[in-house]
Every structure is written in C-alpha cells, then in structure tokens.
Scaffold this active site. Structure first.
Site, mmCIF file in Angstrom:
data_model
loop_
_atom_site.group_PDB
_atom_site.id
_atom_site.type_symbol
_atom_site.label_atom_id
_atom_site.label_comp_id
_atom_site.label_asym_id
_atom_site.label_seq_id
_atom_site.Cartn_x
_atom_site.Cartn_y
_atom_site.Cartn_z
ATOM 1 N N LYS A 27 1.880 -14.905 5.088
ATOM 2 C CA LYS A 27 2.077 -16.156 4.166
ATOM 3 C C LYS A 27 3.637 -16.207 3.811
ATOM 4 O O LYS A 27 4.339 -16.237 2.890
ATOM 5 C CB LYS A 27 1.508 -15.543 2.696
ATOM 6 C CG LYS A 27 1.375 -16.470 1.825
ATOM 7 C CD LYS A 27 0.449 -17.767 2.270
ATOM 8 C CE LYS A 27 0.278 -18.687 0.969
ATOM 9 N NZ LYS A 27 -0.544 -19.999 1.597
ATOM 10 N N TYR A 75 0.801 -1.236 -0.206
ATOM 11 C CA TYR A 75 -0.019 0.016 0.071
ATOM 12 C C TYR A 75 0.938 1.548 -0.212
ATOM 13 O O TYR A 75 0.173 2.364 -0.078
ATOM 14 C CB TYR A 75 -0.897 -0.005 1.248
ATOM 15 C CG TYR A 75 -2.225 -0.757 0.808
ATOM 16 C CD1 TYR A 75 -1.979 -1.733 0.116
ATOM 17 C CD2 TYR A 75 -3.279 -0.398 1.748
ATOM 18 C CE1 TYR A 75 -3.547 -2.674 -0.455
ATOM 19 C CE2 TYR A 75 -4.536 -1.150 1.186
ATOM 20 C CZ TYR A 75 -4.457 -2.217 0.342
ATOM 21 O OH TYR A 75 -5.491 -2.776 0.125
ATOM 22 N N ASP A 80 -12.631 -6.846 5.730
ATOM 23 C CA ASP A 80 -14.145 -6.928 5.133
ATOM 24 C C ASP A 80 -14.774 -8.115 5.413
ATOM 25 O O ASP A 80 -15.974 -8.112 5.708
ATOM 26 C CB ASP A 80 -13.952 -6.614 3.499
ATOM 27 C CG ASP A 80 -14.023 -5.324 2.993
ATOM 28 O OD1 ASP A 80 -13.462 -4.410 3.770
ATOM 29 O OD2 ASP A 80 -14.369 -5.210 1.986
ATOM 30 N N ASP A 101 -4.344 -17.519 3.911
ATOM 31 C CA ASP A 101 -5.323 -18.449 3.251
ATOM 32 C C ASP A 101 -6.203 -19.198 4.380
ATOM 33 O O ASP A 101 -7.571 -19.303 4.038
ATOM 34 C CB ASP A 101 -4.834 -19.244 2.223
ATOM 35 C CG ASP A 101 -3.639 -19.989 2.418
ATOM 36 O OD1 ASP A 101 -3.242 -19.632 3.540
ATOM 37 O OD2 ASP A 101 -3.032 -20.798 1.536
ATOM 38 N N ASP A 114 -6.462 -5.367 5.119
ATOM 39 C CA ASP A 114 -7.677 -4.735 4.594
ATOM 40 C C ASP A 114 -8.458 -5.606 4.136
ATOM 41 O O ASP A 114 -9.663 -5.572 4.432
ATOM 42 C CB ASP A 114 -7.241 -4.012 3.329
ATOM 43 C CG ASP A 114 -8.219 -3.040 2.654
ATOM 44 O OD1 ASP A 114 -9.034 -2.768 3.322
ATOM 45 O OD2 ASP A 114 -7.828 -2.478 1.774
#
Ligand code: ATP
Length: 337
Positions: free
Chosen positions: A170, A123, A231, A203, A227
């Site tokens: 990850k 970002y 959600d 994941d 982010d």
C-alpha cells in the site's frame, strides 16, 4: 528417523494433534517412515500452568528437533508463534490455496501461494502509549524485503504454474515503509526475467481474490497483509479447515494450520484435521528436500492424495459439507494410506 517437536496447543489444537499423531503412526506402520514425536506444551494452558506461554523446556526441545509441528494456540498466540518465528528466523510464511474437486470453492482452477514476510512489520509487537495515543512501530527493512522477494521468485521458478509474482503493498499511503518493500521486490524481480512481475495495492488484491483468484500465482507481501489475505484466499478454495502453512528459515521450519484455536468448536470432535495434516504434507516436502530423501517427499504426496481422494468420494468433515467427525475422518485416512 526424524525428530518432531509437536506443540499440542489450545482449543481444537489437542484434537488436531491427536489426529496428527495417529497419521504419523500409520505412516510408520504402513509406509515405513519413522518419526520420533515429542509432545510439548505452549499457549494459554502452558501460561496458566507455568506462568509462561512459551516455556523454556519447550524451546529447548524445539531446538533439539529436526522440525516443529504446531497446533493452534489461543489468546497467547503472539507470545508463542510470533516469538518462535523471530527466534528461529523463520522468515518465509508459505500459505498455499489450491482448488480441489468436490470442495466448496469459488472456482476449480485456483492454484496460488501467499509468501508472507514473517519477521517484521507491525507484528514485531513494539506498541506503546504516548499521551492519549496508542502507537505501533512498523519496521520494514531492505534486507528482509529482498530476502522474502527472492524466496517468492525462487518459488515461482519451481512451480508448474503461470510463473508470476504479485507484490502486494500500500505504498500510495505508506510511502516510506511499503515504498521500501515495493522497491526491494522490484529490484529482485530484475534477476528473474522469466517470471512475470506485477504490483498490486492490498485493497485491490482483497477484491481480486474474490473477482479473479485464478489470475494469482505467487503473492509476496508484508506480515500483516499476508495474515489477512491468506485467511481470505483459504476461504476462496474451501475454508480454513483445508488451509496449511509453513514457516521456513534457512536451517529450520515449523508447520501449522493457517487457522487459530477455534474455541467455538473445541472439544466437539468436529474440527477438520486436514489443515494440520496438509501442513504435515508440507513438512514431508521440506524434510525430503533438505535431506535428499525422496521417500519422505513421496510419503507426503501419498498423504495429500489420500486426503483429497476421501474428500472427492464425499468422506469429509462438517465444515466442508460432510458429516464425519475429526476421529472418523482421521480413521479413514489411516485406513487408506
Ligand atoms: P486467530 O485470530 O487465532 O487466527 P480466528 O479468530 O481468526 O483465530 P479461527 O480459530 O482461525 O479464528 O477460526 C475461525 C472459525 O473458522 C472458527 O470459529 C471455526 O468455526 C472455523 N474453523 C477454523 N478452523 C477450523 C477447522 N480446522 N475445522 C473446522 N472449522 C474451523
């Protein structure tokens, strides 16, 4: 009196801002806590009108305020919020998800918070073309990783919950960047022997948020993963219309809903203002703790309980199964504070 800078935003932003100002006025009238609110422009409309998504006078006004509220902005979000987070060093993005009665949640026992690193990762916007390829730089530093890990463990210490921190990454694929993040979190965890610590691949975390969301307490993760996962976690407890967020630094903080400008419902008076109003509740906590102002914290609690009492009694907006408009729901809040 606290000085609030309010970015009114795009899409549903102006409707949510109107709701917020009504509620802040009612807090003044009924609960005797005064805020001085300066409405500011930033986002798509500001870009079209001034050529800058984040005009200089908006930045100056924010810097002169005690705290910032930001309604969602549209396509230019990266030029507003991502810039502000880095400019004001608002390194911790706090996104709680809690199940409340009579909400369309997956379960009724979810109480978790995502602590997202807010200043690094993909970002930072360092993207460029190289031959026929597009390249994005992913920067993860030890200092920022340790700082956000410490914030997560301190949060876990203060929550009345299971006292567990889950570090999400990850590192089996991104061995250098996520490897560093995981190592930093592990090192910080050694300073908190009373807090359980686990690592989880992103994941697996996305799956477990659906499979067993009640097992999460504090999740600490990098910017992009945070982010996306927030959600998801907001949907797990009833949707984006109920999802608040805080961007916190050492000296300043900015509060905003998790969701974006939702252009599909803009101007229809159907947006759920709770996401923004619950962000204002978080603002009360932050201001109250910073200024040792227990009244401010109490007013925040009152605002939260008013929202949830209304929802519990079936007074709610369409997105969570009700029939109230934005203005009607806001009026119920101001009447019941
Ligand atoms: P961004 O990428 O900027 O976060 P997005 O494309 O993910 O934006 P959002 O604006 O966050 O989209 O919202 C997704 C959908 O959720 C919207 O299209 C809208 O239907 C619904 N939604 C979001 N916020 C609210 C709200 N406050 N009240 C009701 N519905 C909402």
């Amino acid at each position: 009196m606290y000085k609030i800078s309010l970015i009114t935003g795009d899409g549903i932003g102006p409707e949510l801002s109107e709701s917020a100002v009504s509620v802040l006025n009612a807090i003044h009238d009924k609960l005797d806590l005064k805020f001085d609110v300066a409405k500011l422009s930033a986002g798509d409309k500001a870009l079209a009108e001034t050529g800058k998504a984040l005009p200089d006078d908006t930045v100056d006004a924010i810097k002169n305020s005690d705290v910032c509220l930001k309604a969602p902005v549209g396509e230019s979000a990266a030029d507003v919020i991502v810039v502000l987070r880095r400019m004001l060093d608002l390194y911790a993005n706090i996104r709680p998800s809690k199940s409340y009665p009579h909400m369309p949640a997956l379960r009724d026992d979810i109480d978790m918070v995502i602590v997202r690193e807010n200043t690094e990762d993909l970002y930072i916007g360092k993207e460029f073309s190289l031959g026929d390829s597009a390249v994005a730089l992913r920067i993860i530093s030890e200092a920022a990783s340790k700082r956000i890990a410490k914030y997560a463990f301190e949060s876990a210490t203060q929550r009345n919950n299971m006292k567990k921190v889950t570090c999400v990454h990850k590192s089996n694929v991104m061995r250098v960047t996520d490897g560093l993040f995981a190592k930093a979190c592990t090192e910080v965890s050694l300073n908190y022997p009373d807090i359980a610590f686990e690592e989880m691949y992103v994941d697996a975390c996305a799956m477990n948020l659906i499979r067993q969301p009640q097992k999460f307490d504090v999740v600490v993760t990098t910017n992009l993963f945070g982010d996306i996962l927030s959600d998801e976690s907001s949907q797990v407890v009833g949707g984006l219309g109920m999802a608040p967020a805080a961007n916190i630094g050492d000296d300043f903080a900015l509060f905003e809903p998790v969701h974006g400008a939702a252009f599909d419902i803009a101007g229809k008076n159907i947006a759920n203002p709770s996401s923004f109003l619950l962000s204002i509740k978080m603002m009360h906590d932050w201001l109250g703790n910073k200024h040792n102002d227990s009244k401010c914290v109490d007013v925040g609690k009152k605002l939260e309980s008013t929202i949830f009492d209304l929802v519990k009694s079936g007074i709610k907006t369409k997105d969570i199964g009700g029939d109230k408009s934005t203005a009607e729901f806001t009026k119920h809040i101001t009447d019941n504070l």
